[in-house]
Design an enzyme around this catalytic site. Structure first.
Site, mmCIF file in Angstrom:
data_model
loop_
_atom_site.group_PDB
_atom_site.id
_atom_site.type_symbol
_atom_site.label_atom_id
_atom_site.label_comp_id
_atom_site.label_asym_id
_atom_site.label_seq_id
_atom_site.Cartn_x
_atom_site.Cartn_y
_atom_site.Cartn_z
ATOM 1 N N ASP A 44 -22.116 12.853 -9.696
ATOM 2 C CA ASP A 44 -23.179 11.566 -9.402
ATOM 3 C C ASP A 44 -23.011 11.244 -8.248
ATOM 4 O O ASP A 44 -22.587 11.633 -7.860
ATOM 5 C CB ASP A 44 -22.454 10.648 -10.575
ATOM 6 C CG ASP A 44 -23.296 8.899 -9.953
ATOM 7 O OD1 ASP A 44 -24.254 8.666 -10.329
ATOM 8 O OD2 ASP A 44 -22.281 8.609 -10.188
ATOM 9 N N SER A 45 -24.053 10.025 -8.389
ATOM 10 C CA SER A 45 -23.855 9.912 -6.283
ATOM 11 C C SER A 45 -22.825 8.933 -5.821
ATOM 12 O O SER A 45 -22.466 8.307 -5.206
ATOM 13 C CB SER A 45 -25.082 8.608 -6.284
ATOM 14 O OG SER A 45 -24.955 7.245 -7.433
ATOM 15 N N TYR A 104 -28.140 6.348 -4.492
ATOM 16 C CA TYR A 104 -29.302 6.921 -4.210
ATOM 17 C C TYR A 104 -30.394 6.713 -4.995
ATOM 18 O O TYR A 104 -31.636 6.902 -4.335
ATOM 19 C CB TYR A 104 -29.075 8.339 -5.734
ATOM 20 C CG TYR A 104 -28.785 9.158 -4.868
ATOM 21 C CD1 TYR A 104 -27.751 9.322 -4.030
ATOM 22 C CD2 TYR A 104 -28.207 10.506 -5.749
ATOM 23 C CE1 TYR A 104 -26.822 10.754 -3.714
ATOM 24 C CE2 TYR A 104 -27.484 11.400 -5.405
ATOM 25 C CZ TYR A 104 -26.958 10.873 -4.229
ATOM 26 O OH TYR A 104 -25.919 12.850 -3.859
ATOM 27 N N GLY A 105 -30.131 5.291 -5.256
ATOM 28 C CA GLY A 105 -31.772 4.748 -6.369
ATOM 29 C C GLY A 105 -32.050 3.917 -5.500
ATOM 30 O O GLY A 105 -33.867 3.544 -5.508
ATOM 31 N N CYS A 149 -26.060 10.902 -13.309
ATOM 32 C CA CYS A 149 -26.853 10.323 -12.624
ATOM 33 C C CYS A 149 -28.297 10.146 -13.027
ATOM 34 O O CYS A 149 -28.929 11.048 -13.243
ATOM 35 C CB CYS A 149 -26.859 10.674 -11.518
ATOM 36 S SG CYS A 149 -27.521 9.481 -10.127
ATOM 37 N N ASN A 150 -28.891 9.118 -13.746
ATOM 38 C CA ASN A 150 -30.386 8.927 -14.342
ATOM 39 C C ASN A 150 -30.857 9.260 -13.248
ATOM 40 O O ASN A 150 -32.236 9.274 -13.668
ATOM 41 C CB ASN A 150 -30.217 7.286 -14.995
ATOM 42 C CG ASN A 150 -29.670 6.707 -16.226
ATOM 43 O OD1 ASN A 150 -30.297 7.472 -17.219
ATOM 44 N ND2 ASN A 150 -28.738 6.428 -16.392
ATOM 45 N N THR A 151 -30.685 8.839 -11.963
ATOM 46 C CA THR A 151 -31.584 8.495 -10.922
ATOM 47 C C THR A 151 -31.732 10.156 -10.183
ATOM 48 O O THR A 151 -32.958 10.202 -9.973
ATOM 49 C CB THR A 151 -31.054 7.230 -9.961
ATOM 50 O OG1 THR A 151 -30.327 6.803 -10.379
ATOM 51 C CG2 THR A 151 -31.439 7.617 -8.821
ATOM 52 N N GLU A 196 -18.929 0.494 -6.325
ATOM 53 C CA GLU A 196 -18.520 1.315 -5.956
ATOM 54 C C GLU A 196 -17.462 0.488 -4.779
ATOM 55 O O GLU A 196 -16.449 1.472 -4.516
ATOM 56 C CB GLU A 196 -19.201 2.111 -4.842
ATOM 57 C CG GLU A 196 -20.770 3.383 -5.773
ATOM 58 C CD GLU A 196 -19.657 4.031 -5.561
ATOM 59 O OE1 GLU A 196 -19.367 4.930 -4.603
ATOM 60 O OE2 GLU A 196 -20.053 5.016 -6.928
ATOM 61 N N CYS A 253 -27.912 3.114 -15.491
ATOM 62 C CA CYS A 253 -27.152 4.024 -14.936
ATOM 63 C C CYS A 253 -25.778 4.104 -15.000
ATOM 64 O O CYS A 253 -25.797 3.218 -15.660
ATOM 65 C CB CYS A 253 -27.664 2.983 -13.813
ATOM 66 S SG CYS A 253 -26.457 2.827 -12.101
ATOM 67 N N THR A 254 -25.392 5.440 -14.660
ATOM 68 C CA THR A 254 -24.061 5.341 -15.202
ATOM 69 C C THR A 254 -23.156 4.572 -15.008
ATOM 70 O O THR A 254 -22.419 4.310 -15.198
ATOM 71 C CB THR A 254 -23.833 6.821 -14.817
ATOM 72 O OG1 THR A 254 -24.242 7.336 -13.567
ATOM 73 C CG2 THR A 254 -24.895 7.882 -15.993
ATOM 74 N N HIS A 255 -23.299 4.100 -13.388
ATOM 75 C CA HIS A 255 -21.904 3.122 -13.167
ATOM 76 C C HIS A 255 -22.246 1.931 -14.325
ATOM 77 O O HIS A 255 -21.458 0.902 -13.965
ATOM 78 C CB HIS A 255 -22.851 2.508 -11.636
ATOM 79 C CG HIS A 255 -22.795 3.184 -10.760
ATOM 80 N ND1 HIS A 255 -23.725 4.770 -10.285
ATOM 81 C CD2 HIS A 255 -22.458 3.151 -9.170
ATOM 82 C CE1 HIS A 255 -23.019 5.526 -9.008
ATOM 83 N NE2 HIS A 255 -22.092 4.008 -8.301
HETATM 84 N N1 DGL Z 1 -24.989 6.208 -11.029
HETATM 85 C C1 DGL Z 1 -26.069 6.309 -10.952
HETATM 86 C C2 DGL Z 1 -27.370 6.623 -12.004
HETATM 87 O O1 DGL Z 1 -27.358 6.349 -13.136
HETATM 88 C C3 DGL Z 1 -27.076 6.524 -9.543
HETATM 89 C C4 DGL Z 1 -26.635 4.960 -8.572
HETATM 90 C C5 DGL Z 1 -26.884 4.552 -7.509
HETATM 91 O O2 DGL Z 1 -26.645 5.491 -6.395
HETATM 92 O O3 DGL Z 1 -28.046 4.268 -7.251
HETATM 93 O O4 DGL Z 1 -28.282 6.196 -11.628
#
Ligand code: DGL
Length: 269
Positions: free
Chosen positions: A8-9, A40-41, A71-73, A149, A181-183
């Site tokens: 993941d990011s 990353y988004g 990570c969805n992104t 984070e 988003c996995t966060h």
């Molecule tokens: N956890 C990430 C996701 O599922 C990325 C979040 C990010 O870095 O913007 O999209």
């Protein structure tokens, strides 16, 4: 036993690793958090695709039998290229808009995801396959990832920012909210504080791990289990000690049952 890479990011993919430890505790895991580059988004598609590909190649070179792009992104921007270049099973994560459309009673669904995910062709192609009587209120969760984070998932700043992001979803009367988003599963408590318990939250980590399990059944593994619990290597491009303490704080799995190590991810991997 398999060695499974989870990428993941940052710390978001720990929500997937947590579910994997519950369903598949006997395997070995490498968790790779690119926290030095999170979020990353808000980065370009090209950057996300190339960085995600090189980190997945690194996991493959360390002997992973399968990789979860947690990570969805990164899934939206890079999964095609990753699958094209690596010959091991690659499992991605997508916002659960399909189960949400099926579960919503009033056909109004909120989708909280990163800007990159919401703009991606992959997400919009998935959206186009869903019934047109379901209304999706899409909201980019700008700035939430850096707060998570920083270990502030339950903080007042996060609550206030989240309230702004959730307002249009709440105003539209959504009865279902996709955590895209996995966060965001780590914001569950804050979301419930703001929206109450009556909204249905859709988190796809259970489905993702079931898919991982199916994929592992298709690959050859040693039939000689060494113990009930495997090992976990946590790698961070920013701060391995903080990754370890976030994993201990955020995850519900009992990490003391595993052999856990934390390392910094150097330029050479
Ligand atoms: N956890 C990430 C996701 O599922 C990325 C979040 C990010 O870095 O913007 O999209």
């Amino acid at each position: 036993m398999a060695l499974i890479g989870v990428f993941d990011s940052g710390v978001g993919g720990l929500s997937i690793l947590d579910e994997a430890l519950h369903q598949l505790p006997q395997h070995d895991y490498i968790y790779l958090a690119d926290s030095a580059n999170a979020p990353y988004g808000e980065k370009s598609s090209e950057w996300i695709a190339s960085r995600s590909l090189s980190l997945c190649k690194l996991l493959a070179s360390r002997g992973c039998n399968a990789i979860v792009v947690a990570c969805n992104t990164a899934t939206a921007e890079a999964i095609k290229q990753i699958r094209a270049q690596l010959s091991i099973p690659i499992i991605g994560v997508e916002p659960g808009i399909k189960p949400a459309a099926m579960q919503s009673q009033n056909h109004i669904v909120g989708v909280l995801a990163t800007e990159a995910t919401l703009k991606s062709d992959k997400f919009n192609a998935l959206l186009a396959t869903l019934p047109s009587d379901c209304r999706f209120i899409k909201q980019a969760g700008a700035d939430l990832v850096p707060l998570i984070e920083a270990g502030k998932a339950d903080g007042q700043d996060t609550l206030e920012l989240l309230a702004t992001h959730l307002e249009p979803i709440q105003d539209a009367g959504a009865d279902t909210l996709v955590l895209g988003c996995t966060h965001y599963p780590f914001l569950r408590k804050a979301i419930c504080k703001l929206l109450g318990e009556s909204i249905t939250l859709i988190d796809t980590s259970d489905a993702v791990v079931r898919q991982l399990k199916r994929q592992l059944e298709t690959i050859k593994q040693s039939s000689n289990p060494k113990s009930t619990f495997g090992s976990i290597l946590l790698m961070s491009s920013k701060d391995e000690k903080s990754l370890l303490s976030m994993a201990q704080d955020l995850m519900s799995a009992d990490l003391t049952m595993y052999s856990v190590q934390a390392r910094i991810l150097g330029e050479a991997g």
